[in-house]
Design an enzyme around this catalytic site. Structure first.
Site, mmCIF file in Angstrom:
data_model
loop_
_atom_site.group_PDB
_atom_site.id
_atom_site.type_symbol
_atom_site.label_atom_id
_atom_site.label_comp_id
_atom_site.label_asym_id
_atom_site.label_seq_id
_atom_site.Cartn_x
_atom_site.Cartn_y
_atom_site.Cartn_z
ATOM 1 N N HIS A 26 84.269 -2.444 61.932
ATOM 2 C CA HIS A 26 83.250 -2.818 60.957
ATOM 3 C C HIS A 26 82.836 -4.256 61.266
ATOM 4 C CE1 HIS A 26 84.392 0.357 57.846
ATOM 5 N NE2 HIS A 26 85.471 0.343 58.612
ATOM 6 N N HIS A 34 86.563 2.637 65.104
ATOM 7 C CA HIS A 34 85.354 1.876 64.769
ATOM 8 C C HIS A 34 85.752 0.503 64.285
ATOM 9 C CE1 HIS A 34 86.642 4.314 61.326
ATOM 10 N NE2 HIS A 34 86.212 3.358 60.532
ATOM 11 N N ASN A 73 90.345 -0.344 60.824
ATOM 12 C CA ASN A 73 91.447 0.264 60.095
ATOM 13 C C ASN A 73 92.150 1.299 60.967
ATOM 14 O OD1 ASN A 73 90.980 -1.096 57.581
ATOM 15 N ND2 ASN A 73 89.182 0.213 57.293
ATOM 16 N N ASP A 97 76.422 1.124 58.431
ATOM 17 C CA ASP A 97 77.311 1.908 57.580
ATOM 18 C C ASP A 97 76.488 2.564 56.471
ATOM 19 O OD1 ASP A 97 80.653 1.799 56.979
ATOM 20 O OD2 ASP A 97 79.344 2.484 55.349
ATOM 21 N N ILE A 98 76.824 3.796 56.147
ATOM 22 C CA ILE A 98 76.065 4.558 55.159
ATOM 23 C C ILE A 98 76.299 4.025 53.741
ATOM 24 C CG2 ILE A 98 77.770 6.358 54.587
ATOM 25 C CD1 ILE A 98 75.471 8.404 55.068
ATOM 26 N N GLN A 136 92.216 4.246 56.765
ATOM 27 C CA GLN A 136 91.218 4.721 57.721
ATOM 28 C C GLN A 136 90.716 6.080 57.264
ATOM 29 O OE1 GLN A 136 92.602 5.270 61.778
ATOM 30 N NE2 GLN A 136 90.545 5.773 62.519
HETATM 31 P P1 AMP Z 1 87.176 3.533 57.568
HETATM 32 O O1 AMP Z 1 87.778 3.549 56.192
HETATM 33 O O2 AMP Z 1 87.496 2.258 58.317
HETATM 34 O O3 AMP Z 1 87.514 4.784 58.360
HETATM 35 O O4 AMP Z 1 85.613 3.464 57.334
HETATM 36 C C1 AMP Z 1 84.743 4.546 57.536
HETATM 37 C C2 AMP Z 1 83.344 4.056 57.242
HETATM 38 O O5 AMP Z 1 82.425 5.028 57.711
HETATM 39 C C3 AMP Z 1 83.037 3.826 55.755
HETATM 40 O O6 AMP Z 1 82.638 2.479 55.568
HETATM 41 C C4 AMP Z 1 81.899 4.814 55.473
HETATM 42 O O7 AMP Z 1 80.959 4.325 54.563
HETATM 43 C C5 AMP Z 1 81.312 5.022 56.864
HETATM 44 N N1 AMP Z 1 80.605 6.277 57.084
HETATM 45 C C6 AMP Z 1 81.032 7.532 56.797
HETATM 46 N N2 AMP Z 1 80.112 8.444 57.171
HETATM 47 C C7 AMP Z 1 79.091 7.745 57.733
HETATM 48 C C8 AMP Z 1 77.861 8.123 58.318
HETATM 49 N N3 AMP Z 1 77.480 9.395 58.419
HETATM 50 N N4 AMP Z 1 77.048 7.136 58.790
HETATM 51 C C9 AMP Z 1 77.414 5.839 58.696
HETATM 52 N N5 AMP Z 1 78.574 5.426 58.158
HETATM 53 C C10 AMP Z 1 79.400 6.365 57.679
#
Ligand code: AMP
Length: 123
Positions: A106, A104, A91, A33-34, A98
């Site tokens: 986590h 995805h 989520n 995760d970023i 979400q």
């Molecule tokens: P969600 O709220 O479950 O949709 O979580 C989305 C997740 O994606 C968050 O934890 C972000 O930090 C992560 N995210 C968004 N863009 C990227 C990216 N380019 N590379 C890795 N993780 C990302």
């Protein structure tokens, strides 16, 4: 909700933007995760175009569903998390906040995570 093929994880799957990859197979891609919220915070996404568990569970093929969930377990094991443990979160939709409309899970690990979900005032 229709799948948006311009979402950020679709772009990662197509190789249009980079990711910090930890695992890939026929059914799934996993990357860090970023914005990590735990010492280990990895995302596992299916290769198919699914917004969330809602459509994946309804329309994913048996091979896709089995392959994806097997991959999540493989990734957690490869990260060394079977012991002392890890948390999975996926989520779906507004109440769950979400952000990215591609399914995805986590994987959180590397510290104790007491407490199941945020209290209403925090969410
Ligand atoms: P969600 O709220 O479950 O949709 O979580 C989305 C997740 O994606 C968050 O934890 C972000 O930090 C992560 N995210 C968004 N863009 C990227 C990216 N380019 N590379 C890795 N993780 C990302």
């Amino acid at each position: 909700m229709a799948y948006d093929d311009q979402n950020i994880f679709a772009k990662i799957l197509r190789g249009e933007i980079p990711c910090n990859k930890v695992y890939e197979d026929e059914y799934a891609l996993a990357f860090h995760d970023i914005a990590p919220q735990a010492p280990v915070h990895v995302l596992v996404i299916p290769k198919g175009s699914y917004v969330s568990m809602a459509d994946f569970s309804a329309t994913g093929s048996p091979d896709e569903i089995a392959g994806y969930f097997r991959a999540i377990g493989i990734v957690a094991r490869q990260l060394g998390l079977d012991e002392p443990g890890y948390r999975l979160i996926a989520n779906h939709g507004r109440d769950a906040h979400q952000e990215v409309p591609h399914l995805h899970f986590h994987i959180f690990g590397g510290r104790s995570m007491k407490g199941m979900v945020p209290k209403p005032a925090e969410s």
